[in-house]
Write a protein that holds these residues in place. Structure first.
Motif, mmCIF file in Angstrom:
data_model
loop_
_atom_site.group_PDB
_atom_site.id
_atom_site.type_symbol
_atom_site.label_atom_id
_atom_site.label_comp_id
_atom_site.label_asym_id
_atom_site.label_seq_id
_atom_site.Cartn_x
_atom_site.Cartn_y
_atom_site.Cartn_z
ATOM 1 N N ARG A 1 0.847 -1.202 0.000
ATOM 2 C CA ARG A 1 0.000 0.000 0.000
ATOM 3 C C ARG A 1 0.879 1.248 0.000
ATOM 4 O O ARG A 1 2.082 1.191 0.217
ATOM 5 N N GLY A 2 0.262 2.366 -0.272
ATOM 6 C CA GLY A 2 0.935 3.656 -0.188
ATOM 7 C C GLY A 2 2.129 3.796 -1.115
ATOM 8 O O GLY A 2 2.118 3.320 -2.255
ATOM 9 N N ILE A 3 3.157 4.459 -0.609
ATOM 10 C CA ILE A 3 4.366 4.715 -1.398
ATOM 11 C C ILE A 3 5.029 3.406 -1.816
ATOM 12 O O ILE A 3 5.488 3.271 -2.950
ATOM 13 N N GLY A 4 5.058 2.422 -0.907
ATOM 14 C CA GLY A 4 5.668 1.133 -1.240
ATOM 15 C C GLY A 4 4.999 0.458 -2.422
ATOM 16 O O GLY A 4 5.659 -0.118 -3.286
ATOM 17 N N LEU A 5 3.681 0.533 -2.482
ATOM 18 C CA LEU A 5 2.940 -0.049 -3.607
ATOM 19 C C LEU A 5 3.253 0.690 -4.899
ATOM 20 O O LEU A 5 3.464 0.067 -5.940
ATOM 21 N N GLU A 6 3.291 2.006 -4.841
ATOM 22 C CA GLU A 6 3.593 2.774 -6.053
ATOM 23 C C GLU A 6 5.014 2.499 -6.553
ATOM 24 O O GLU A 6 5.238 2.381 -7.766
ATOM 25 N N VAL A 7 5.952 2.363 -5.649
ATOM 26 C CA VAL A 7 7.329 2.020 -6.043
ATOM 27 C C VAL A 7 7.349 0.616 -6.651
ATOM 28 O O VAL A 7 7.991 0.377 -7.680
ATOM 29 N N SER A 8 6.629 -0.317 -6.041
ATOM 30 C CA SER A 8 6.554 -1.682 -6.577
ATOM 31 C C SER A 8 5.965 -1.695 -7.982
ATOM 32 O O SER A 8 6.466 -2.396 -8.874
ATOM 33 N N ARG A 9 4.906 -0.926 -8.191
ATOM 34 C CA ARG A 9 4.286 -0.852 -9.517
ATOM 35 C C ARG A 9 5.259 -0.289 -10.559
ATOM 36 O O ARG A 9 5.329 -0.775 -11.689
ATOM 37 N N GLU A 10 5.996 0.741 -10.181
ATOM 38 C CA GLU A 10 6.941 1.344 -11.117
ATOM 39 C C GLU A 10 8.085 0.376 -11.424
ATOM 40 O O GLU A 10 8.499 0.246 -12.584
ATOM 41 N N LEU A 11 8.591 -0.312 -10.418
ATOM 42 C CA LEU A 11 9.656 -1.295 -10.656
ATOM 43 C C LEU A 11 9.165 -2.403 -11.584
ATOM 44 O O LEU A 11 9.887 -2.823 -12.499
ATOM 45 N N ALA A 12 7.936 -2.875 -11.353
ATOM 46 C CA ALA A 12 7.363 -3.907 -12.226
ATOM 47 C C ALA A 12 7.209 -3.379 -13.647
ATOM 48 O O ALA A 12 7.510 -4.080 -14.617
ATOM 49 N N ASP B 1 -1.745 -9.964 -1.783
ATOM 50 C CA ASP B 1 -2.368 -10.560 -2.965
ATOM 51 C C ASP B 1 -2.955 -9.492 -3.884
ATOM 52 O O ASP B 1 -2.797 -9.558 -5.105
ATOM 53 N N SER B 2 -3.599 -8.511 -3.301
ATOM 54 C CA SER B 2 -4.183 -7.420 -4.085
ATOM 55 C C SER B 2 -3.087 -6.610 -4.777
ATOM 56 O O SER B 2 -3.215 -6.246 -5.956
ATOM 57 N N ALA B 3 -2.013 -6.333 -4.056
ATOM 58 C CA ALA B 3 -0.894 -5.579 -4.638
ATOM 59 C C ALA B 3 -0.271 -6.346 -5.797
ATOM 60 O O ALA B 3 0.012 -5.765 -6.849
ATOM 61 N N LEU B 4 -0.060 -7.647 -5.619
ATOM 62 C CA LEU B 4 0.532 -8.454 -6.694
ATOM 63 C C LEU B 4 -0.341 -8.421 -7.942
ATOM 64 O O LEU B 4 0.170 -8.346 -9.061
ATOM 65 N N ALA B 5 -1.648 -8.467 -7.745
ATOM 66 C CA ALA B 5 -2.576 -8.450 -8.886
ATOM 67 C C ALA B 5 -2.501 -7.131 -9.651
ATOM 68 O O ALA B 5 -2.833 -7.086 -10.840
ATOM 69 N N SER B 6 -2.046 -6.074 -8.996
ATOM 70 C CA SER B 6 -1.993 -4.764 -9.653
ATOM 71 C C SER B 6 -0.676 -4.510 -10.387
ATOM 72 O O SER B 6 -0.525 -3.477 -11.035
ATOM 73 N N LEU B 7 0.274 -5.456 -10.281
ATOM 74 C CA LEU B 7 1.579 -5.272 -10.927
ATOM 75 C C LEU B 7 1.559 -5.775 -12.359
ATOM 76 O O LEU B 7 0.948 -6.809 -12.655
ATOM 77 N N SER B 8 2.231 -5.065 -13.228
ATOM 78 C CA SER B 8 2.381 -5.544 -14.604
ATOM 79 C C SER B 8 3.507 -6.574 -14.638
ATOM 80 O O SER B 8 4.351 -6.628 -13.745
ATOM 81 N N GLY B 9 3.487 -7.400 -15.657
ATOM 82 C CA GLY B 9 4.537 -8.405 -15.795
ATOM 83 C C GLY B 9 4.255 -9.647 -14.979
ATOM 84 O O GLY B 9 3.195 -9.799 -14.374
ATOM 85 N N LYS B 10 5.228 -10.543 -14.964
ATOM 86 C CA LYS B 10 5.067 -11.843 -14.299
ATOM 87 C C LYS B 10 6.276 -12.130 -13.415
ATOM 88 O O LYS B 10 7.306 -11.488 -13.519
ATOM 89 N N GLY B 11 6.112 -13.143 -12.562
ATOM 90 C CA GLY B 11 7.215 -13.604 -11.741
ATOM 91 C C GLY B 11 7.359 -12.913 -10.403
ATOM 92 O O GLY B 11 8.322 -13.130 -9.682
ATOM 93 N N HIS B 12 6.382 -12.091 -10.029
ATOM 94 C CA HIS B 12 6.445 -11.385 -8.759
ATOM 95 C C HIS B 12 6.092 -12.345 -7.623
ATOM 96 O O HIS B 12 5.432 -13.355 -7.825
ATOM 97 N N LEU B 13 6.523 -12.006 -6.415
ATOM 98 C CA LEU B 13 6.325 -12.872 -5.260
ATOM 99 C C LEU B 13 5.813 -12.061 -4.089
ATOM 100 O O LEU B 13 6.284 -10.945 -3.844
#
Length: 66
Positions: free
Chosen positions: A6-17, A34-46
């Motif tokens: 959530r928050g800044i961490g989620l936005e950084v995760s999305r940008e890295l993905a 689980d919700s955060a992972l579903a919002s990431l582009s690409g594959k192979g996230h954990l």
């Protein structure tokens, strides 16, 4: 990314993905992970459950990465 669900961490995760990184999100709340992972582009996230205030939790989390 601790706090990546959530928050800044989620936005950084999305940008890295978006840039092609394989992102590992750790948080105490598995549903948010689980919700955060579903919002990431690409594959192979954990996603991992982790309470950073508990030392034993770090060992358990690291063993999941082996």
């Amino acid at each position: 990314m601790t706090g990546g669900s959530r928050g800044i961490g989620l936005e950084v995760s999305r940008e890295l993905a978006r840039l092609g990184a394989c992102v590992v999100i750790a948080s105490r709340n598995v549903q948010q992970v689980d919700s955060a992972l579903a919002s990431l582009s690409g594959k192979g996230h954990l996603g991992l459950s982790l309470d950073v205030s508990e030392g034993a939790a770090w060992d358990a989390m690291l063993s999941q990465l082996d």
